[in-house]
Design a protein around this motif. Structure first.
Motif, PDB file in Angstrom:
ATOM      1  N   ALA A  95       0.835  -1.206   0.000  1.00  0.00           N
ATOM      2  CA  ALA A  95       0.000   0.000   0.000  1.00  0.00           C
ATOM      3  C   ALA A  95       0.868   1.253   0.000  1.00  0.00           C
ATOM      4  O   ALA A  95       0.574   2.218  -0.722  1.00  0.00           O
ATOM      5  CB  ALA A  95      -0.931  -0.003   1.210  1.00  0.00           C
ATOM      6  N   MET A  96       1.936   1.258   0.778  1.00  0.00           N
ATOM      7  CA  MET A  96       2.809   2.432   0.842  1.00  0.00           C
ATOM      8  C   MET A  96       3.542   2.633  -0.479  1.00  0.00           C
ATOM      9  O   MET A  96       3.708   3.756  -0.944  1.00  0.00           O
ATOM     10  CB  MET A  96       3.820   2.304   1.985  1.00  0.00           C
ATOM     11  CG  MET A  96       3.214   2.312   3.375  1.00  0.00           C
ATOM     12  SD  MET A  96       2.328   3.822   3.790  1.00  0.00           S
ATOM     13  CE  MET A  96       0.636   3.293   3.611  1.00  0.00           C
ATOM     14  N   LYS A  97       3.976   1.533  -1.120  1.00  0.00           N
ATOM     15  CA  LYS A  97       4.668   1.648  -2.402  1.00  0.00           C
ATOM     16  C   LYS A  97       3.721   2.139  -3.486  1.00  0.00           C
ATOM     17  O   LYS A  97       4.104   2.961  -4.329  1.00  0.00           O
ATOM     18  CB  LYS A  97       5.292   0.312  -2.782  1.00  0.00           C
ATOM     19  CG  LYS A  97       6.519   0.000  -1.948  1.00  0.00           C
ATOM     20  CD  LYS A  97       7.181  -1.287  -2.354  1.00  0.00           C
ATOM     21  CE  LYS A  97       8.406  -1.466  -1.485  1.00  0.00           C
ATOM     22  NZ  LYS A  97       8.517  -2.728  -0.858  1.00  0.00           N
ATOM     23  N   GLN A  98       2.478   1.661  -3.485  1.00  0.00           N
ATOM     24  CA  GLN A  98       1.504   2.114  -4.475  1.00  0.00           C
ATOM     25  C   GLN A  98       1.223   3.601  -4.304  1.00  0.00           C
ATOM     26  O   GLN A  98       1.200   4.351  -5.271  1.00  0.00           O
ATOM     27  CB  GLN A  98       0.203   1.319  -4.345  1.00  0.00           C
ATOM     28  CG  GLN A  98      -0.862   1.749  -5.337  1.00  0.00           C
ATOM     29  CD  GLN A  98      -2.187   1.024  -5.146  1.00  0.00           C
ATOM     30  OE1 GLN A  98      -2.315   0.128  -4.327  1.00  0.00           O
ATOM     31  NE2 GLN A  98      -3.190   1.424  -5.911  1.00  0.00           N
ATOM     32  N   LEU A  99       1.028   4.027  -3.054  1.00  0.00           N
ATOM     33  CA  LEU A  99       0.773   5.438  -2.794  1.00  0.00           C
ATOM     34  C   LEU A  99       1.982   6.289  -3.190  1.00  0.00           C
ATOM     35  O   LEU A  99       1.831   7.342  -3.812  1.00  0.00           O
ATOM     36  CB  LEU A  99       0.424   5.664  -1.321  1.00  0.00           C
ATOM     37  CG  LEU A  99       0.174   7.116  -0.905  1.00  0.00           C
ATOM     38  CD1 LEU A  99      -0.954   7.735  -1.721  1.00  0.00           C
ATOM     39  CD2 LEU A  99      -0.138   7.185   0.579  1.00  0.00           C
ATOM     40  N   ALA A 100       3.173   5.833  -2.852  1.00  0.00           N
ATOM     41  CA  ALA A 100       4.385   6.584  -3.190  1.00  0.00           C
ATOM     42  C   ALA A 100       4.534   6.727  -4.702  1.00  0.00           C
ATOM     43  O   ALA A 100       4.877   7.805  -5.205  1.00  0.00           O
ATOM     44  CB  ALA A 100       5.608   5.912  -2.587  1.00  0.00           C
ATOM     45  N   GLY A 101       4.260   5.657  -5.452  1.00  0.00           N
ATOM     46  CA  GLY A 101       4.342   5.724  -6.908  1.00  0.00           C
ATOM     47  C   GLY A 101       3.325   6.692  -7.496  1.00  0.00           C
ATOM     48  O   GLY A 101       3.641   7.480  -8.395  1.00  0.00           O
ATOM     49  N   ALA A 102       2.101   6.625  -6.988  1.00  0.00           N
ATOM     50  CA  ALA A 102       1.049   7.530  -7.475  1.00  0.00           C
ATOM     51  C   ALA A 102       1.375   8.977  -7.136  1.00  0.00           C
ATOM     52  O   ALA A 102       1.148   9.888  -7.945  1.00  0.00           O
ATOM     53  CB  ALA A 102      -0.299   7.129  -6.883  1.00  0.00           C
ATOM     54  N   GLU A 103       1.910   9.212  -5.952  1.00  0.00           N
ATOM     55  CA  GLU A 103       2.294  10.572  -5.564  1.00  0.00           C
ATOM     56  C   GLU A 103       3.446  11.077  -6.424  1.00  0.00           C
ATOM     57  O   GLU A 103       3.509  12.251  -6.768  1.00  0.00           O
ATOM     58  CB  GLU A 103       2.687  10.614  -4.084  1.00  0.00           C
ATOM     59  CG  GLU A 103       1.502  10.637  -3.148  1.00  0.00           C
ATOM     60  CD  GLU A 103       0.667  11.891  -3.290  1.00  0.00           C
ATOM     61  OE1 GLU A 103       1.224  13.006  -3.340  1.00  0.00           O
ATOM     62  OE2 GLU A 103      -0.557  11.761  -3.371  1.00  0.00           O
ATOM     63  N   GLY A 104       4.357  10.180  -6.794  1.00  0.00           N
ATOM     64  CA  GLY A 104       5.456  10.571  -7.683  1.00  0.00           C
ATOM     65  C   GLY A 104       4.935  10.994  -9.050  1.00  0.00           C
ATOM     66  O   GLY A 104       5.389  11.993  -9.624  1.00  0.00           O
ATOM     67  N   ALA A 105       3.959  10.247  -9.572  1.00  0.00           N
ATOM     68  CA  ALA A 105       3.363  10.596 -10.865  1.00  0.00           C
ATOM     69  C   ALA A 105       2.628  11.933 -10.769  1.00  0.00           C
ATOM     70  O   ALA A 105       2.710  12.761 -11.693  1.00  0.00           O
ATOM     71  CB  ALA A 105       2.408   9.497 -11.321  1.00  0.00           C
ATOM     72  N   LEU A 106       1.942  12.157  -9.662  1.00  0.00           N
ATOM     73  CA  LEU A 106       1.230  13.425  -9.470  1.00  0.00           C
ATOM     74  C   LEU A 106       2.216  14.586  -9.373  1.00  0.00           C
ATOM     75  O   LEU A 106       1.996  15.642  -9.969  1.00  0.00           O
ATOM     76  CB  LEU A 106       0.347  13.374  -8.222  1.00  0.00           C
ATOM     77  CG  LEU A 106      -0.432  14.648  -7.889  1.00  0.00           C
ATOM     78  CD1 LEU A 106      -1.330  15.070  -9.049  1.00  0.00           C
ATOM     79  CD2 LEU A 106      -1.253  14.452  -6.625  1.00  0.00           C
ATOM     80  N   ALA A 107       3.301  14.391  -8.655  1.00  0.00           N
ATOM     81  CA  ALA A 107       4.313  15.452  -8.538  1.00  0.00           C
ATOM     82  C   ALA A 107       4.890  15.796  -9.909  1.00  0.00           C
ATOM     83  O   ALA A 107       5.101  16.969 -10.230  1.00  0.00           O
ATOM     84  CB  ALA A 107       5.418  15.028  -7.577  1.00  0.00           C
ATOM     85  N   GLY A 108       5.115  14.770 -10.741  1.00  0.00           N
ATOM     86  CA  GLY A 108       5.626  15.018 -12.090  1.00  0.00           C
ATOM     87  C   GLY A 108       4.630  15.806 -12.937  1.00  0.00           C
ATOM     88  O   GLY A 108       4.994  16.744 -13.639  1.00  0.00           O
TER      89      GLY A 108
END
Length: 198
Positions: A95-108
């Motif tokens: 769950a933390m890795k999925q959220l971190a990946g999605a947040e990275g895409a949003l930041a980009g």
């Protein structure tokens, strides 16, 4: 009762009290990191609510940049879904890795939007845009603080869970694995305050 029996009963009673203390501390530390995650959740939801306002304000000015705006909305929706999944199991590695990946895409996507907005001076001067951007920057800071508090709580939980003697009892008390820190792929960029210039 003889003295040896009394001593054995006292030692057993103290051992039971100590084991109960271990259980209670594990529960307390787990509740702290789950509460820490709920604080992150509040701030991320606030950010996700602000992003559509930012996009709507920018739409009139960025008619030729619809692809950028669509990417921001799509990344926001993916991050919101990641948050919902992570909220089900705060501290779980997947769950933390999925959220971190999605947040990275949003930041980009937000970074691309900021670069695009630089080309539109009228948009940068728009009062609504400035207000939404200021709220977004403030929310980003709150997210950073909430994430730090969550990671501190997870570290305290993991340290206690891994220490001796709680390590022997943790899995028996329903704490079989360590909790996962919430670390974003671009953590160096996230630690710096977002720059929204007008």
């Amino acid at each position: 009762m003889d003295m040896n029996t009394i001593i054995v009963l006292v030692v057993v009673a103290l051992l039971i009290v100590y084991i109960i203390g271990i259980y209670n501390k594990l529960v307390t530390l787990k509740n702290r990191y789950e509460n820490g995650f709920s604080q992150i959740e509040v701030q991320l939801k606030r950010r996700y609510d602000l992003i559509p306002n930012l996009v709507e304000t920018a739409k009139a000015y960025l008619k030729h940049e619809s692809e950028t705006l669509e990417a921001v909305v799509a990344a926001r929706n993916e991050a919101a879904a990641g948050l919902k999944a992570a909220a089900q199991h705060p501290g779980a590695a997947d769950a933390m890795k999925q959220l971190a990946g999605a947040e990275g895409a949003l930041a980009g996507a937000m970074g691309r939007l900021n670069v695009t907005m630089e080309a539109y001076p009228d948009l940068k001067a728009n009062q609504n845009m400035m207000q939404v951007s200021e709220e977004l920057s403030s929310t980003e800071n709150k997210i950073a603080f909430a994430r730090q508090a969550f990671n501190d709580a997870v570290t305290a939980y993991n340290t206690y869970r891994q220490s001796f003697p709680p390590v022997f009892f943790a899995s028996k008390f329903g704490h079989p694995t360590d909790a996962e820190l919430l670390e974003f792929e671009d953590s160096a960029q996230i630690q710096a305050a977002p720059k929204v210039s007008f």
